[in-house]
Design a protein around this motif. Structure first.
Motif, PDB file in Angstrom:
ATOM      1  N   LEU A   1       1.790 -13.302  21.152  1.00 43.37           N
ATOM      2  CA  LEU A   1       1.356 -12.261  20.639  1.00 43.37           C
ATOM      3  C   LEU A   1       2.291 -11.246  20.859  1.00 43.37           C
ATOM      4  CD1 LEU A   1      -2.503 -13.082  20.765  1.00 43.37           C
ATOM      5  CD2 LEU A   1      -1.347 -13.161  18.877  1.00 43.37           C
ATOM      6  N   GLU A   2       2.742 -10.391  20.033  1.00 43.10           N
ATOM      7  CA  GLU A   2       3.296  -9.292  19.770  1.00 43.10           C
ATOM      8  C   GLU A   2       2.873  -8.495  18.986  1.00 43.10           C
ATOM      9  OE1 GLU A   2       7.508 -10.398  20.286  1.00 43.10           O
ATOM     10  OE2 GLU A   2       7.785 -10.216  18.604  1.00 43.10           O
ATOM     11  N   GLN A   3       3.274  -7.093  18.405  1.00 36.62           N
ATOM     12  CA  GLN A   3       3.137  -6.081  17.965  1.00 36.62           C
ATOM     13  C   GLN A   3       4.259  -6.365  16.111  1.00 36.62           C
ATOM     14  OE1 GLN A   3       3.491  -1.861  20.281  1.00 36.62           O
ATOM     15  NE2 GLN A   3       1.545  -2.332  18.652  1.00 36.62           N
ATOM     16  N   ASP A   4       3.818  -5.801  15.294  1.00 38.31           N
ATOM     17  CA  ASP A   4       5.271  -5.500  14.721  1.00 38.31           C
ATOM     18  C   ASP A   4       5.496  -4.075  14.721  1.00 38.31           C
ATOM     19  OD1 ASP A   4       7.251  -5.918  12.995  1.00 38.31           O
ATOM     20  OD2 ASP A   4       5.838  -6.760  11.486  1.00 38.31           O
ATOM     21  N   SER A   5       6.995  -3.923  14.622  1.00 42.65           N
ATOM     22  CA  SER A   5       7.357  -2.504  14.096  1.00 42.65           C
ATOM     23  C   SER A   5       6.860  -1.625  12.542  1.00 42.65           C
ATOM     24  CB  SER A   5       8.812  -2.135  14.383  1.00 42.65           C
ATOM     25  OG  SER A   5       9.527  -3.088  13.475  1.00 42.65           O
ATOM     26  N   GLY A   6       7.702   0.180  12.503  1.00 39.60           N
ATOM     27  CA  GLY A   6       7.044  -0.252  10.993  1.00 39.60           C
ATOM     28  C   GLY A   6       8.553  -0.512  10.379  1.00 39.60           C
ATOM     29  N   LYS A   7       8.349   0.457   8.841  1.00 41.83           N
ATOM     30  CA  LYS A   7       9.192  -0.041   7.956  1.00 41.83           C
ATOM     31  C   LYS A   7      10.409   1.507   8.270  1.00 41.83           C
ATOM     32  CE  LYS A   7      10.622  -1.824   3.818  1.00 41.83           C
ATOM     33  NZ  LYS A   7       9.677  -2.099   2.169  1.00 41.83           N
ATOM     34  N   SER A   8      11.970   1.497   8.058  1.00 46.56           N
ATOM     35  CA  SER A   8      12.338   2.078   7.316  1.00 46.56           C
ATOM     36  C   SER A   8      13.462   2.197   6.230  1.00 46.56           C
ATOM     37  CB  SER A   8      13.770   2.395   8.534  1.00 46.56           C
ATOM     38  OG  SER A   8      13.774   2.361   9.918  1.00 46.56           O
TER      39      SER A   8
ATOM     40  N   ALA B   1       0.806  -1.322   0.123  1.00 50.58           N
ATOM     41  CA  ALA B   1      -0.146  -0.096  -0.120  1.00 50.58           C
ATOM     42  C   ALA B   1       0.602   0.752   0.024  1.00 50.58           C
ATOM     43  CB  ALA B   1      -0.988  -0.206   1.329  1.00 50.58           C
ATOM     44  N   PRO B   2       0.570   2.531  -0.286  1.00 49.44           N
ATOM     45  CA  PRO B   2       0.894   3.808   0.037  1.00 49.44           C
ATOM     46  C   PRO B   2       1.545   3.475   1.171  1.00 49.44           C
ATOM     47  CG  PRO B   2      -0.512   3.855  -1.430  1.00 49.44           C
ATOM     48  CD  PRO B   2      -0.988   2.778  -0.804  1.00 49.44           C
ATOM     49  N   PRO B   3       3.264   4.569   1.448  1.00 52.15           N
ATOM     50  CA  PRO B   3       3.325   4.524   2.501  1.00 52.15           C
ATOM     51  C   PRO B   3       2.794   5.541   3.616  1.00 52.15           C
ATOM     52  CG  PRO B   3       5.185   4.912   0.814  1.00 52.15           C
ATOM     53  CD  PRO B   3       3.950   4.440  -0.222  1.00 52.15           C
ATOM     54  N   ASN B   4       2.581   5.171   4.887  1.00 58.34           N
ATOM     55  CA  ASN B   4       1.541   5.528   5.696  1.00 58.34           C
ATOM     56  C   ASN B   4       0.516   5.729   5.459  1.00 58.34           C
ATOM     57  OD1 ASN B   4       4.100   6.018   7.294  1.00 58.34           O
ATOM     58  ND2 ASN B   4       4.354   7.359   5.504  1.00 58.34           N
ATOM     59  N   SER B   5      -0.360   5.527   4.511  1.00 57.91           N
ATOM     60  CA  SER B   5      -1.724   5.075   4.235  1.00 57.91           C
ATOM     61  C   SER B   5      -2.181   4.330   4.312  1.00 57.91           C
ATOM     62  CB  SER B   5      -2.491   4.908   2.816  1.00 57.91           C
ATOM     63  OG  SER B   5      -1.835   3.490   2.139  1.00 57.91           O
ATOM     64  N   LEU B   6      -2.509   3.704   6.470  1.00 59.88           N
ATOM     65  CA  LEU B   6      -2.712   2.119   6.666  1.00 59.88           C
ATOM     66  C   LEU B   6      -2.432   2.519   8.278  1.00 59.88           C
ATOM     67  CD1 LEU B   6      -2.664  -0.712   4.425  1.00 59.88           C
ATOM     68  CD2 LEU B   6      -4.103   0.908   4.107  1.00 59.88           C
ATOM     69  N   VAL B   7      -2.484   3.801   8.830  1.00 57.88           N
ATOM     70  CA  VAL B   7      -2.014   4.684  10.502  1.00 57.88           C
ATOM     71  C   VAL B   7      -2.864   4.732  10.568  1.00 57.88           C
ATOM     72  CG1 VAL B   7      -0.388   5.465  11.140  1.00 57.88           C
ATOM     73  CG2 VAL B   7       0.791   5.229   9.325  1.00 57.88           C
ATOM     74  N   SER B   8      -3.865   3.976  11.862  1.00 61.66           N
ATOM     75  CA  SER B   8      -4.701   4.906  12.504  1.00 61.66           C
ATOM     76  C   SER B   8      -3.392   6.167  13.687  1.00 61.66           C
ATOM     77  CB  SER B   8      -4.898   3.677  13.185  1.00 61.66           C
ATOM     78  OG  SER B   8      -4.594   3.217  14.402  1.00 61.66           O
ATOM     79  N   PHE B   9      -4.668   6.365  14.277  1.00 57.73           N
ATOM     80  CA  PHE B   9      -4.024   7.406  15.675  1.00 57.73           C
ATOM     81  C   PHE B   9      -3.356   6.429  16.239  1.00 57.73           C
ATOM     82  CE2 PHE B   9      -7.473  10.645  15.291  1.00 57.73           C
ATOM     83  CZ  PHE B   9      -6.666  11.534  14.161  1.00 57.73           C
ATOM     84  N   PHE B  10      -3.552   4.839  17.315  1.00 59.04           N
ATOM     85  CA  PHE B  10      -2.702   4.099  18.274  1.00 59.04           C
ATOM     86  C   PHE B  10      -1.561   4.089  17.207  1.00 59.04           C
ATOM     87  CE2 PHE B  10      -1.543  -0.117  19.536  1.00 59.04           C
ATOM     88  CZ  PHE B  10      -1.925   0.460  21.137  1.00 59.04           C
TER      89      PHE B  10
ATOM     90  N   THR C   1      16.684   8.752   6.150  1.00 61.03           N
ATOM     91  CA  THR C   1      15.813   7.982   5.944  1.00 61.03           C
ATOM     92  C   THR C   1      14.633   7.620   6.433  1.00 61.03           C
ATOM     93  OG1 THR C   1      17.340   6.830   6.971  1.00 61.03           O
ATOM     94  CG2 THR C   1      15.323   5.985   8.163  1.00 61.03           C
ATOM     95  N   LEU C   2      13.688   7.365   5.123  1.00 61.12           N
ATOM     96  CA  LEU C   2      12.545   7.775   5.521  1.00 61.12           C
ATOM     97  C   LEU C   2      11.210   6.285   6.566  1.00 61.12           C
ATOM     98  CD1 LEU C   2      11.497   8.753   1.788  1.00 61.12           C
ATOM     99  CD2 LEU C   2      12.157  10.337   4.261  1.00 61.12           C
ATOM    100  N   VAL C   3       9.946   6.963   6.988  1.00 61.20           N
ATOM    101  CA  VAL C   3       9.739   5.738   7.674  1.00 61.20           C
ATOM    102  C   VAL C   3       8.331   5.573   7.447  1.00 61.20           C
ATOM    103  CG1 VAL C   3       8.845   5.341   9.904  1.00 61.20           C
ATOM    104  CG2 VAL C   3      10.943   6.671  10.108  1.00 61.20           C
ATOM    105  N   ASP C   4       7.652   4.276   7.283  1.00 61.75           N
ATOM    106  CA  ASP C   4       6.679   3.560   6.546  1.00 61.75           C
ATOM    107  C   ASP C   4       5.688   3.082   8.265  1.00 61.75           C
ATOM    108  OD1 ASP C   4       4.486   2.928   5.636  1.00 61.75           O
ATOM    109  OD2 ASP C   4       5.385   1.826   4.004  1.00 61.75           O
ATOM    110  N   LEU C   5       4.888   3.272   8.180  1.00 61.69           N
ATOM    111  CA  LEU C   5       3.845   2.872   9.418  1.00 61.69           C
ATOM    112  C   LEU C   5       2.833   2.069   9.273  1.00 61.69           C
ATOM    113  CD1 LEU C   5       4.494   5.978  12.041  1.00 61.69           C
ATOM    114  CD2 LEU C   5       5.372   3.878  12.133  1.00 61.69           C
TER     115      LEU C   5
END
Length: 518
Positions: free
Chosen positions: A181-188, A82-91, A197-201
């Motif tokens: 169970l655990e959550q993943d991080s974003g992508k650098s 998906a386009p970078p940072n297009s699937l990011v909620s406030f949480f 360096t750009l960050v995609d969450l």
């Protein structure tokens, strides 16, 4: 999807007759992926001499991305590319005041996986915060299950080939310490040209299952076989797409042999160089500053006995209900294939190792008159080789199970030879929409039905091969195969080898009576 590589630490010494495993490593390269693994690898000399070969002792921590429409603690969609940072909620972005809401699907996937790996499912599990810094970890901590995970004390049986022909296999077992169970991080995203360096969450907060294996494996081949079996299980369950890669043992052996030491560090896999590179020093457990997650209550699960009578079934997870609906696991599927079709065990492994190939094989068997033992050869030796040659999946094959079955029926009814059948398969692979029978007629590949004509061709071959005939009459019947091949060449593969052999033998007997060998 790309995969994380494996790293590890090597130590000299023994512990209860085994190598002392090095500590676990943290996530390595973090591109889009379904499965990643961290390796706890120990190495000990095989003998008393310091010059003896090193023996690896391997344990794995595998992070499997859960197949879910939304993230672990938010309603954000999970979608690859998906386009970078297009699937990011406030949480996901860790804005103040946002709270996690646990995803039911992710919990069910973890329970399903735990049951498939013979784990005990904890009816009460807890969530914790694991603190560490990544530029693409907005909160500065990861929500995981460090104290009481969702599943513990399981095992995974896997089979390993001990020879190059895959004719000898041994079954081994690795213990599963826990699943959490655990959550993943974003992508650098590193832009070397602009030194930024750009960050995609988009991936931040995606649900992961961490499967922790004990250090029960002694080589990379065992680790690869165990991981492959786990991949098949996850894919069968549908709990993860389970795509991954592996690397590292040889680097550590070379480092030790050259007098170096193995640092306790996280290493990234460089796909261009084909090796791992240092990323950061590894923290100890105390540096993670584990603490209970204050915004999530304990996760409570039920079974048939503990489920309250007036409980709303949509609001709870019933372990027994999930257990009853588990599909046949790969080991069971392989047993059924061997028992039902009489194929060899190694053939059943080959069928299941390719996604969709077992179903393809069974569909061909249902639609053809050929015996399953013969069909397996055409599927594995011919179709699969085409697929690998062109880097295609079974679903992408231009030759459907119906077309292959149609072709094998022509062969079984002795309308074409096996040589001609291979020619037809090559034509079918072009995907031009022709049926096997149409190709046979167009290229005149039908077997010769006129026996008198075939007899004349056999006689002509005998007359031209006086030396071979003399050798055959002297008792070397292997040379007869050369004559059969020459007849096949004369008929352009349109003769039945079995019939040709019978005719040649008959004519050579006649020739022997007429012209005795001196």
């Amino acid at each position: 999807m790309a995969a994380r590589a494996c790293g590890g630490a090597w130590r000299r010494g023994w512990q209860r007759g085994r190598g002392v495993p090095g500590p676990a490593l943290s996530p390595l390269p973090r591109g889009q992926r379904a499965v990643a693994c961290n390796a706890r690898v120990g190495a000990v000399p095989a003998g008393k001499s310091g010059l003896a070969p090193w023996v690896p002792v391997v344990g794995l921590e595998i992070h499997a991305q859960i197949s879910s429409n939304s993230k672990l603690f938010s309603g954000s969609q999970v979608q690859f590319a998906a386009p970078p940072n297009s699937l990011v909620s406030f949480f996901d972005a860790s804005l103040p005041g946002t709270l996690p809401v646990l995803n039911r699907r992710c919990v069910e996937a973890a329970v399903m996986t735990g049951l498939a790996l013979k784990c005990s499912i904890n009816k009460k599990s807890l969530f914790d915060r694991k603190h560490y810094f990544y530029a693409d970890l907005p909160a500065g901590y990861q929500i995981t299950q460090q104290r009481v995970p969702i599943a513990v004390n399981g095992s995974l049986s896997y089979s390993l080939c001990i020879d190059s022909k895959m004719s000898q296999m041994v079954t081994k077992t690795v213990r599963i310490k826990q699943i959490q169970l655990e959550q993943d991080s974003g992508k650098s995203l590193h832009d070397d040209t602009r030194s930024q360096t750009l960050v995609d969450l988009n991936r931040a907060g995606v649900g992961l299952m961490e499967v922790v294996m004990e250090p029960d494996m002694c080589c990379g081949e065992e680790a690869a076989a165990a991981v492959r079996e786990l991949q098949l299980i996850l894919q069968t369950l549908g709990s993860s797409q389970a795509v991954m890669a592996d690397y590292e043992i040889q680097r550590q052996i070379e480092e030790l042999e050259n007098g170096g030491t193995i640092l306790n560090e996280t290493r990234a896999f460089d796909s261009k160089l084909g090796c791992t590179v240092p990323m950061r020093d590894k923290e100890g457990k105390q540096d993670y500053r584990f603490m209970p997650e204050p915004n999530l209550p304990p996760l409570i699960l039920y079974d048939a006995k503990s489920l309250p009578a007036n409980m709303n079934h949509q609001q709870v997870i019933n372990i027994d209900w999930i257990h009853e609906r588990l599909p046949d696991l790969p080991s069971v599927k392989r047993e059924k294939l061997v028992e039902q079709y009489g194929i060899l065990p190694e053939h059943s492994f080959a069928l299941l190792n390719e996604d969709g190939l077992a179903e393809f094989y069974e569909n061909v068997v249902k639609q053809t008159q050929m015996k399953p033992k013969r069909v397996i050869g055409w599927v594995l030796n011919n179709l699969l080789s085409y697929l690998k040659q062109h880097s295609l999946t079974v679903k992408e094959s231009p030759v459907s199970s119906f077309l292959l079955a149609d072709l094998l029926n022509l062969l079984e009814k002795k309308e074409i030879s096996s040589t001609a059948a291979k020619q037809v398969l090559a034509e079918l692979w072009k995907g031009e929409g022709k049926t096997p029978l149409e190709i046979v007629k167009e290229q005149k590949l039908q077997l010769l039905q006129d026996q008198k004509e075939l007899e004349q061709i056999c006689q002509a071959v005998i007359d031209r091969q006086e030396n071979e005939v003399m050798v055959i009459k002297a008792g070397n019947l292997k040379v007869l195969n050369k004559l059969i091949g020459l007849v096949q060449r004369e008929t352009q593969g349109r003769s039945n080898p079995v019939l040709v052999k019978q005719l040649l033998e008959k004519k050579l007997e006649v020739a022997t009576r007429e012209k005795p060998h001196k």
